[in-house]
Design a protein around this motif. Structure first.
Motif: not given
Lengths: 292, 313
Positions: B99-104, B170-174
């Motif tokens: 979810v975090i990755a998708v948001i980014v 998550g941010v970096v995965v994004g």
């Protein structure tokens, strides 16, 4: 009588034009976010890693002290792994691509193989690690060896190379093939002497790019047991081995800050190898690009 | 003398013809064998799939003979070393990261795609697109290193954050999946024919309106497919979450805490002193099976969307 009321138009479209301008800037800014991140990453790695990066770092084996640790075992291990992966995947991958593009009839079975390859390319790399663990490490009793890692990586890279080779084969124009048939050549002769040479630059470029992806892969190799502390270079297919990303992972995981600098130095070496491979791929593409 | 020479020549010619015929036969045999050899190569990829499914199923069955499958699927406690195998914390961990990755990644990737396809000049596009793709070529272990040693300290300036946390991972995965969304969506948008754009522009629409009301709807299937594919990549991402998100399974959606994902447990389970044949060993495969099902569903969904909703021009 004035047909066009300029003031009115200005009033009505001014907001829309402004909106367009605002979003243009916004779109541009979001594009730069990725680029800013990339430069931050490179800057960070370079400033942290250069202190540890010297000839000793490249020629040393792992050591318990940050000053003496080196990436030699990983560098050689990565190269040896690629020496296993490259021939296997090129032969099988190009064979598969030739079959699908030149020989296969358009039927359900062919569609199935094609869809299967597409789906394999989307399977997480760590699942390939589990496959290798069961089959190569335990079932075929290879243990945590170079060959087990090499075969696992080969299966992982294979779908990508098949797709790249297919694209290269598809780009060879039909009239070249027809000319070959017209001269009385058989199908295989045509494929071997006309189609393959024409598609070779594309195939090579795709192969090198997928191999450079494989050199950075860590997860499946952790699963099939690439070791972290290796004090000699592998002398046979059944030796223990390590690769650069595993060593970097190991250094990153240590609590002392000093080791992070060592990891950064390792990353520089890894990125340099990747850069070299990509440069070769681009060079091949530009030098041998066929103009039809 | 002359006669003899003539005869010899004749014999020679006949021999040549025969040799030629033999050669042609060999070639013919060869021609027949080749497709089979090539087919064998193609079958290897099918065998790989069968191997993956077989491996995951067989070891998972062994696992489920020791641990109740219902307890596995609905259990809220994942601590294999004390015998609790409830997979939900790992699934929520994976979901949180995704979810975090998708948001980014979705806004940034989409807006990059719009800029490249609708606003950028050819020259700018030729520079920016390959540079963005460099992001996709960076090994994930490098991203993991970056998330742990740069992102986390950076975020710690603004908030309470444990060293291993879902947020920076998550941010970096994004950021890792931005190029994927940008590149595939840009392809989808570029394949919208110019006549549609020109029609809208002629009606007095601004570029922004053309993008929003003409290009995006027309390229919708390609865009959604690219996003779903990127989600699948985020679910299967291993090294970033292993390095930066920690190894403490928790049934939480709090991004500042340390969590564990499906992939990270597989790494932990395979590297620790797990003995072959123990329940923990088999649990790796049950978790792998869960992961495989999730990503396969996503991949199939992506393919279905791009086939089903494709607009042909």
């Amino acid at each position: 009588m004035q047909l066009i009321n300029h003031q009115n138009i200005q009033k009505r479209s001014g907001g829309r034009v402004l909106l367009n301008k605002v979003f243009k800037v916004l779109f541009f800014l979001s594009t730069t976010v990725g680029l800013i991140f990339l430069s931050m990453l490179l800057y960070r790695v370079l400033t942290q890693g250069t202190g540890h990066l010297n000839w000793d770092f490249i020629t040393n084996f792992p050591a318990p002290y940050p000053d003496k640790a080196g990436i030699f075992a990983g560098l050689i291990g990565s190269l040896m792994l690629m020496a296993i992966v490259a021939p296997i995947t090129i032969i099988i991958g190009v064979g598969t691509a030739i079959y699908l593009e030149e020989y296969a009839r358009k039927n359900r079975f062919t569609n199935f193989i094609q869809a299967n390859i597409q789906n394999l390319a989307g399977v997480p790399s760590i699942v390939f690690g589990l496959l290798g663990l069961t089959f190569f490490v335990y079932l075929f009793q290879m243990g945590y060896t170079l060959i087990a890692g090499g075969l696992t990586m080969s299966l992982l890279v294979l779908p990508v190379i098949v797709v790249a080779a297919q694209e290269a084969l598809r780009a060879v124009p039909n009239d070249v093939k027809e000319a070959s048939y017209g001269m009385g050549a058989s199908k295989w002769q045509t494929v071997l002497r006309v189609v393959l040479p024409a598609a070779l630059p594309g195939i090579l470029t795709g192969t090198i790019l997928s191999l450079s992806r494989a050199i950075g892969e860590t997860a499946p190799l952790i699963i099939v047991g690439a070791a972290t502390a290796i004090y000699s270079i592998p002398d046979s297919l059944l030796s223990k081995y390590t690769v650069m990303p595993i060593q970097i992972y190991n250094w990153t995981g240590r609590p002392q800050e000093e080791w992070q600098l060592v990891a950064a130095a390792g990353i520089i070496v890894l990125l340099t190898v990747l850069l070299l491979m990509n440069a070769i791929a681009v060079w091949i593409r530009n030098k041998f690009q066929n103009r039809y | 003398m002359g006669k003899a020479l003539g005869k010899e020549k004749q014999m020679d010619v006949q021999k040549l013809i025969q040799e030629k015929k033999q050669k042609r036969n060999v070639t013919k045999q060869f021609e027949k064998v080749i497709p089979f050899l090539l087919l064998l190569c193609a079958v290897i990829s099918v065998l790989t799939t069968i191997g993956i499914v077989f491996t995951l199923l067989r070891e998972s069955f062994t696992f489920f003979s020791e641990v109740n499958i219902l307890n596995f699927l609905t259990g809220t406690d994942w601590s294999p070393w004390t015998g609790h195998f409830g997979v939900l914390p790992l699934i929520t961990g994976t979901l949180l990261i995704t979810v975090i990755a998708v948001i980014v990644a979705v806004p940034l990737g989409l807006m990059s795609a719009i800029y490249l396809s609708e606003y950028a000049s050819d020259r700018v596009r030729k520079i920016i697109k390959p540079t963005l793709e460099v992001l996709a070529g960076i090994p994930t272990v490098v991203y993991g290193f970056f998330a742990l040693t740069f992102m986390t300290p950076l975020f710690q300036n603004f908030m309470e954050l444990s060293i291993f946390n879902a947020l920076s991972a998550g941010v970096v995965v994004g950021i890792m999946i931005i190029p994927m969304i940008a590149s595939l969506s840009e392809d989808a948008m570029s394949s919208v024919p110019n006549s549609l754009r020109e029609g809208a522009l002629a009606m007095g629409a601004t570029r922004f309106e053309v993008t929003m009301k003409v290009v995006l709807p027309a390229a919708f299937s390609g865009i959604v497919a690219s996003i779903v594919l990127a989600i699948s990549r985020a679910i299967g991402e291993t090294m970033i979450v292993t390095i930066a998100a920690g190894a403490s399974p928790a049934l939480t959606f709090d991004p500042t805490r340390s969590i564990q994902t499906l992939t990270a447990f597989i790494v932990q389970g395979a590297t620790g002193d797990t003995t072959f044949g123990s329940t923990i060993y088999y649990s790796i495969y049950a978790v792998g099976m869960t992961l495989f099902v999730f990503t396969l569903l996503m991949n199939l969904l992506s393919q279905w969307i791009s086939r089903r909703f494709r607009e042909e021009y």
